[in-house]
Design an enzyme around this catalytic site. Structure first.
Site, short mmCIF file in Angstrom:
data_model
loop_
_atom_site.label_atom_id
_atom_site.label_comp_id
_atom_site.label_asym_id
_atom_site.label_seq_id
_atom_site.Cartn_x
_atom_site.Cartn_y
_atom_site.Cartn_z
N ARG A 150 -10.11 -7.82 11.25
CA ARG A 150 -8.76 -8.25 11.30
C ARG A 150 -8.58 -9.26 12.61
NH1 ARG A 150 -3.13 -4.75 11.81
NH2 ARG A 150 -3.78 -4.80 13.94
N ASP A 172 -7.44 -9.93 -2.83
CA ASP A 172 -7.07 -9.49 -1.72
C ASP A 172 -7.62 -10.59 -0.82
OD1 ASP A 172 -6.11 -8.29 0.80
OD2 ASP A 172 -7.25 -6.61 0.34
N HIS A 186 1.34 -2.47 1.35
CA HIS A 186 -0.08 -2.02 1.65
C HIS A 186 0.22 -0.52 1.91
CE1 HIS A 186 -1.09 -6.30 2.97
NE2 HIS A 186 -2.06 -6.00 2.09
N HIS A 227 -4.01 -0.92 -2.34
CA HIS A 227 -4.98 0.02 -2.02
C HIS A 227 -4.87 1.59 -2.26
CE1 HIS A 227 -6.59 -3.54 0.00
NE2 HIS A 227 -5.65 -3.60 0.96
C1 NGQ Z 1 -3.56 -8.22 5.59
N1 NGQ Z 1 -5.49 -7.09 4.89
O1 NGQ Z 1 -2.42 -8.28 5.43
O2 NGQ Z 1 -4.40 -9.59 5.36
C2 NGQ Z 1 -4.35 -7.11 5.57
C3 NGQ Z 1 -4.67 -7.26 7.24
C4 NGQ Z 1 -3.19 -5.90 8.36
C5 NGQ Z 1 -5.83 -5.78 4.56
N2 NGQ Z 1 -5.08 -4.81 4.57
C6 NGQ Z 1 -3.79 -7.11 8.03
N3 NGQ Z 1 -6.76 -5.83 3.81
O3 NGQ Z 1 -3.45 -4.75 7.45
O4 NGQ Z 1 -2.43 -5.68 9.33
ZN ZN Z 2 -3.71 -7.13 1.52
#
Ligand code: NGQ
Ligand code: ZN
Length: 452
Positions: A81, A319, A231, A268
């Site tokens: 991230r 994603d 999420h 997820h």
């Molecule tokens: C996103 N991605 O929003 O792109 C997230 C990362 C987060 C995933 N969760 C950022 N796979 O969760 O804070």
């Molecule tokens: Zn995502």
């Protein structure tokens, strides 16, 4: 008006032979099985409805493969991230448009005809809003329009760095909105998609990490009946932090506190207990599974067998877009279950059933529900989103009906798709999108600059 003829087609009622399809104004007007091809018909072999990638962060396509270099300590979702945030901070609206356009071209080439764009890269590089609050959404809409893919825009509300309303950190500055600013962003985003064929809009509270309960309650009405995506429970640390904050796990918290129904999609939901699985399945909420990204990020494996056995609905999303393909997502989903249970054909749904077909049916129905599409599939009234398989592909030799789907998903690699119609326009022919070359050139120029 276009008239197509398919040797076989997967209709809502099942496989049919010798199917003639009339397309007018981007939609399927008539479907007639059992007729010989007529003079003006454009003839093809095996037709499937296009699938939805119900969860995409388009800009991340630009950093695909750039986070595979091991760092000093253990690499995790969280170190990925950090890399992703650094990349996000560098991108201009032109970069986002270039990356999203190629991504959507690739999605179409790989069997996705609609994308749920979970969009949170809202503001300028220093975190200040663009003159048009929805500048980035406009770029996403332009990419969808150029490629032909149908867009479900899901502007994301992101306000905090962790549970309990913690302050965001500097790397998140481009995502952050107040509730009032988000309401204005929603209005501007509606305008951005208002003239885009096939487009619709929902909202995406980012996660329970990024949104407080009060904010969640305040923004849900802004969906105005459209889809709500969030999420949830992707990482063990997220579950632990949620327990420390509320005494509840993320899915459990949502089941108890959010007005979950068929409009909702939990992205997820990887770390979900048996009790959560049963309750979640009953709500009609779609599980938005992103098997390739979940594998890439080391998230874990969703209890798909138990969820489906309990009657749960799921769709798939690309994603992070590290690799883009409908067959690839479905194969990874099934293979995760095989590795976990040490069995084969785990998600087939019963004796004598094709695993590929069952996965396909789930992804079609779940994707349509999650992106608020009333009429999924090859039926009159539906958008003409059609995918044909290349019957000359070695993995499809002699394969009829469900066996062709199995050949595509489990053995076809990326070369088994022949043509794709999006909203009635044939945008992919011989496996190539008509914009492939120009979209690649523009993408490559942008990414070369970004990685320099
Ligand atoms: C996103 N991605 O929003 O792109 C997230 C990362 C987060 C995933 N969760 C950022 N796979 O969760 O804070
Ligand atoms: Zn995502």
């Amino acid at each position: 008006m276009t008239r197509l003829h398919f040797a076989s087609a997967l209709l809502p009622s099942g496989w049919a032979n010798d199917v003639q399809m009339v397309i007018t104004a981007g939609a399927i007007a008539e479907v007639t099985p059992g007729v010989a091809p007529a003079g003006g018909d454009e003839r093809h072999g095996i037709a499937l409805p296009g699938l939805a990638s119900l969860h995409s962060h388009a800009f991340q396509r630009g950093m695909a493969g750039l986070a595979e270099l091991r760092g000093d300590s253990t690499d995790t979702f969280w170190t990925w991230r950090d890399t992703m945030y650094r990349f996000a901070l560098a991108m201009t609206p032109d970069d986002v448009a270039a990356v999203a356009t190629l991504l959507y071209v690739e999605m179409l080439e790989q069997g996705f005809t609609r994308v749920g764009e979970f969009h949170y890269l809202h503001h300028d590089r220093d975190g200040s809003p663009y003159a048009d609050l929805a500048e980035m959404a406009v770029r996403i809409a332009q990419a969808a329009e150029a490629s032909g893919i149908a867009l479900t825009l899901l502007p994301s509300f992101y306000a905090h760095g962790s549970f309990g309303g913690a302050a965001p950190h500097a790397g998140q500055r481009r995502f952050i909105c107040s509730v009032d600013q988000f309401a204005a962003l929603m209005a501007a985003s509606r305008k951005a998609i208002s003239r885009l064929p096939g487009a619709n809009i929902g909202i995406a509270p980012h996660s329970l990490r990024a949104v407080t309960p009060d904010e969640l309650a305040a923004i849900i009405p802004l969906a105005d009946g459209g889809p709500v995506h969030i999420h949830a429970a992707e990482q063990v640390k997220e579950v632990e932090d949620c327990l420390a904050w509320s005494g509840r796990r993320p899915v459990q918290w949502l089941l108890e506190h959010a007005p979950l129904d068929q409009r909702w999609c939990l992205i997820h939901a990887t770390h979900t207990t048996d009790a959560e699985v049963t309750a979640f399945a009953k709500t009609g909420v779609v599980a938005g599974l992103c098997p390739i990204t979940e594998a890439s990020l080391g998230d874990g494996i969703f209890p798909a067998r138990e969820f489906v056995d309990a009657g749960g609905a799921f769709g798939v999303g690309t994603d992070s877009n590290v690799l883009v393909g409908a067959a690839d997502e479905l194969r990874q989903l099934e293979y995760g279950q095989r590795l976990k249970h040490r069995e084969r054909n785990v998600l087939s749904g019963g004796a004598g059933r094709s695993t590929g077909r069952t996965l396909f049916d789930h992804a079609l129905a779940g994707g349509a529900r999650a992106l608020a599409q009333a009429a999924a599939g090859l039926r009159p009234g539906a958008r003409a989103d059609i995918v044909t398989l290349d019957t000359a592909h070695p993995s499809l030799a002699g394969r009829l009906r469900d066996a062709a789907i199995d050949g595509w998903i489990f053995a076809g690699g990326t070369g088994a798709i022949d043509c794709v119609w999006a909203g009635g326009h044939k945008v992919v022919e011989g496996g190539r999108h008509r914009l492939r070359q120009t979209a690649r050139e523009r993408f490559n120029a942008a990414v070369r600059r970004l990685v320099a």
